[in-house]
Design an enzyme around this catalytic site. Structure first.
Site, short mmCIF file in Angstrom:
data_model
loop_
_atom_site.label_atom_id
_atom_site.label_comp_id
_atom_site.label_asym_id
_atom_site.label_seq_id
_atom_site.Cartn_x
_atom_site.Cartn_y
_atom_site.Cartn_z
N GLU A 1 0.95 -1.15 0.26
CA GLU A 1 -0.01 0.07 -0.18
C GLU A 1 0.99 1.15 0.04
O GLU A 1 1.82 1.43 0.72
CB GLU A 1 -0.77 0.01 1.16
CG GLU A 1 -2.10 0.50 1.03
CD GLU A 1 -3.13 -0.28 0.05
OE1 GLU A 1 -3.04 0.10 -0.99
OE2 GLU A 1 -3.60 -1.08 0.45
N SER B 1 -13.46 2.17 -8.34
CA SER B 1 -14.42 2.29 -9.08
C SER B 1 -14.19 3.14 -10.42
O SER B 1 -14.58 2.99 -11.44
CB SER B 1 -15.86 2.92 -8.57
OG SER B 1 -15.66 3.95 -8.06
N ASP C 1 -4.19 0.51 -9.66
CA ASP C 1 -5.62 0.11 -10.18
C ASP C 1 -5.95 -0.06 -11.39
O ASP C 1 -6.56 -1.04 -11.82
CB ASP C 1 -6.36 1.39 -9.56
CG ASP C 1 -6.05 1.67 -8.03
OD1 ASP C 1 -5.27 1.03 -7.42
OD2 ASP C 1 -6.58 2.84 -7.72
C1 GLA Z 1 -5.10 4.80 -4.46
C2 GLA Z 1 -4.38 4.93 -5.82
C3 GLA Z 1 -3.31 3.82 -6.09
C4 GLA Z 1 -2.77 3.56 -4.80
C5 GLA Z 1 -3.26 3.28 -3.58
C6 GLA Z 1 -2.55 3.39 -2.34
O1 GLA Z 1 -5.97 3.50 -4.51
O2 GLA Z 1 -5.24 5.04 -7.01
O3 GLA Z 1 -2.52 4.06 -6.92
O4 GLA Z 1 -1.64 4.65 -4.64
O5 GLA Z 1 -4.47 4.66 -3.53
O6 GLA Z 1 -1.99 1.98 -2.13
#
Ligand code: GLA
Length: 393
Positions: free
Chosen positions: A35, A129, A175
């Site tokens: 994370e 989303s 993501d």
């Molecule tokens: C959000 C961002 C990701 C990542 C997470 C933390 O979801 O969109 O790119 O940085 O936070 O891990």
């Protein structure tokens, strides 16, 4: 068999009076571990979930782009030839417009279209989303314009859409990559520096992925997110200056160099880098544990990750901490931690499949009593990434 995208095709037909030509589907995601490491060139291990965004579309003869969102029960129309400008007021359609703009920047000729959008990825809960929407639009527009980008390039295009003026969030690559490249029964290891990916088998008979939505809206997330990025960059530059050496990213700082100079860093930068360095190692250890389906080890890493996000990265909150505490007392739970950007949103737990129902009941009872709100619980296993279906006339 009823396919995942049938509701989009049916919804399209009801709204526009004919069948769509294409239906694209893109899943939300849950990050198992790794994370706040993606934008620092580190390692992440997300999985796609069984909730998705779906878009049905048909090309028009004129240049009108008509978008309808079932979730918001709202429609908007644009004229493609007038080029869609970044909206003054951002809304759900900003994501689609952002992706259209990216295709146009690459010289694609985007046709007019009727578009129906629906889905079941909870909004603003940290399950991506927005990335699912961008990826879903990218897969659709790739086909409608005949651009034929690779899946990785489509994910990168989707990330650029999110960074652009239309949306304006400087997210990492995790993501969009997982929504595009996920596979059933696999998590996806991503090296966010080289952009190499590796599928990691996940034994769903041994563990269910259980997502607990704290229902706390992630209010400060954008400003705090950008602040964390800034603190990391500052720490990184200082380490380079102090050691007189250059490193490609934070993850390339050798542990002995960090130990030597950490006392000279401002407290915040020191803690942010400490989290990044330890979290990258946990991702590697987790991948190793998955080789032997060692969920006891994987679960322990989830608890460690949570502690580091709470104390060193400071992105947790009372609600998420309580979820992890409750989970740690439940039967059959291997481990639990906050997931996503933090400050609310969701936690993820790995749980013996036969214990998942009982866990849900207890979590709803105890969390509900503490915060007077019922958490939503989604039990899932790694799902496939984005796809496109063409509907034969
Ligand atoms: C959000 C961002 C990701 C990542 C997470 C933390 O979801 O969109 O790119 O940085 O936070 O891990």
């Amino acid at each position: 068999m009823v396919s995942r995208d049938d509701d989009a095709a049916r919804g399209f037909e009801k709204r526009y009076g004919c069948l769509p030509q294409f239906v694209s589907v893109a899943p939300g995601r849950v990050n198992l571990i790794g994370e706040h490491t993606d934008y620092n060139g580190g390692f992440v291990l997300p999985a796609a979930i069984n909730r998705s965004l779906r878009i049905a579309a048909r090309v028009r003869r004129d240049d009108s782009l008509n978008l309808y969102s079932e979730t918001f029960n709202e429609s908007v129309s644009f004229s493609i030839s007038a080029r869609i400008r970044p909206p003054q007021i951002k809304g759900w359609y900003s994501y689609f417009a952002a992706v259209v703009d990216q295709f146009m920047n690459r010289g694609a000729s985007v046709p007019g279209m009727d578009v129906f959008i629906c889905g079941d990825v909870p909004l603003g809960a940290g399950l991506s989303s927005s990335a699912a929407f961008e990826v879903c639009a990218a897969v659709l527009l790739d086909r409608a314009t005949g651009t034929k980008l690779s899946r990785k390039d489509l994910a990168l295009l989707s990330q650029s859409a999110e960074h652009s003026e239309y949306v304006g969030v400087k997210c990492g690559i995790m993501d969009q990559f997982i929504s595009m490249l996920g596979e059933k029964d696999h998590a996806l290891f991503i090296d966010c520096f080289t952009l190499e990916t590796r599928l990691v088998p996940f034994d769903s008979n041994m563990a269910s992925i259980v997502i607990i939505n704290s229902m706390k809206k992630r209010g400060l997330v954008d400003s705090e997110y950008n602040m964390r990025r800034h603190e990391c960059e500052e720490g990184f530059r200082l380490i380079e200056r102090l050691s007189g050496r250059n490193f490609s990213t934070i993850r390339h700082i050798p542990p002995e160099i960090f130990d030597e100079y950490k006392k000279k860093l401002p407290e915040k930068s020191r803690k942010r880098l400490a989290h990044n360095l330890s979290e990258n190692q946990r991702v590697m250890d987790f991948v190793q544990a998955m080789k032997y389906a060692d969920f006891a080890k994987a679960g322990a890493l989830l608890y460690e990750s949570h502690e580091s996000l709470k104390s060193d990265y400071e992105v947790s909150c009372g609600e998420l901490d309580r979820i992890v505490d409750i989970a740690s007392l439940c039967e059959g739970v291997y481990g639990c931690r906050m997931t996503g950007a933090g400050f609310g949103g969701c936690a993820v737990a790995l749980i013996l499949p036969s214990a998942a129902e009982e866990f849900s009941k207890r979590m709803i009872g105890e969390y509900g009593q503490a915060f007077h709100i019922i958490p939503e619980i989604y039990i899932t296993s790694p799902a496939p990434g984005a796809s496109l279906r063409e509907i034969k006339e």
